[in-house]
Structure formats: structure tokens, C-alpha cells
Design a protein around this motif. Sequence first.
Motif, PDB file in Angstrom:
ATOM      1  N   MET A 132     -31.684 -46.124 -62.724  1.00 54.00           N
ATOM      2  CA  MET A 132     -30.269 -46.720 -62.369  1.00 54.00           C
ATOM      3  C   MET A 132     -30.600 -48.001 -62.218  1.00 54.00           C
ATOM      4  O   MET A 132     -31.405 -48.631 -61.848  1.00 54.00           O
ATOM      5  N   THR A 133     -29.288 -48.828 -62.237  1.00 57.49           N
ATOM      6  CA  THR A 133     -29.631 -50.395 -62.066  1.00 57.49           C
ATOM      7  C   THR A 133     -29.390 -50.733 -60.737  1.00 57.49           C
ATOM      8  O   THR A 133     -29.005 -49.841 -59.715  1.00 57.49           O
TER       9      THR A 133
ATOM     10  N   LYS B 277     -29.681 -43.831 -65.266  1.00 58.02           N
ATOM     11  CA  LYS B 277     -28.301 -44.544 -65.267  1.00 58.02           C
ATOM     12  C   LYS B 277     -27.053 -43.778 -65.270  1.00 58.02           C
ATOM     13  O   LYS B 277     -26.132 -43.766 -64.630  1.00 58.02           O
TER      14      LYS B 277
ATOM     15  N   GLN C  24     -25.870 -50.274 -59.398  1.00 61.28           N
ATOM     16  CA  GLN C  24     -25.467 -48.716 -59.130  1.00 61.28           C
ATOM     17  C   GLN C  24     -26.042 -48.241 -58.049  1.00 61.28           C
ATOM     18  O   GLN C  24     -25.625 -47.468 -57.216  1.00 61.28           O
TER      19      GLN C  24
END
Length: 66
Positions: free
Chosen positions: A24-25, A49, A28
Motif C-alpha cells: 500500500m502507498t 494496494k 493509503q
Amino acid sequence: MSTQDTSRPAERPVDEWVTGDEPMTGPQESYLHTLAREAGEEPPADLSKADASKEIERLQSETGRG
């Protein structure tokens, strides 16, 4: 004449994301922490993600942010 909204591209289902298996970023993760705190839950860790997106949708629904 079409009345379809073309201002936003159609979103691809999360399960079809090419980069969905990547971690995940940062945004996020930050948003998940905020939503989890509001929902009284522990924030999830080490999500992809795609999984983070699904969890964000769930928590948005639970917290009324969605």
C-alpha cells in the motif's frame, strides 16, 4: 446525444489492478490509520494496494465517510 459522465474515467475493479499486489502507498496507510482510529479498530499493517483499497472502503462505510 449521450448523457454519460465522461469527466472521470471508469474505475477498474480492485481485483484487476495491475499494481494491486504492490505494498500500500503512504497515503493509503495514513488514511487507513485515521479511519481505523475513528472506527475504534487497530490499523491494519502490511496490506497490498488492492487490499488497502478494500479496507478503506469498508472503514469508510463503517465510519460514515464513504
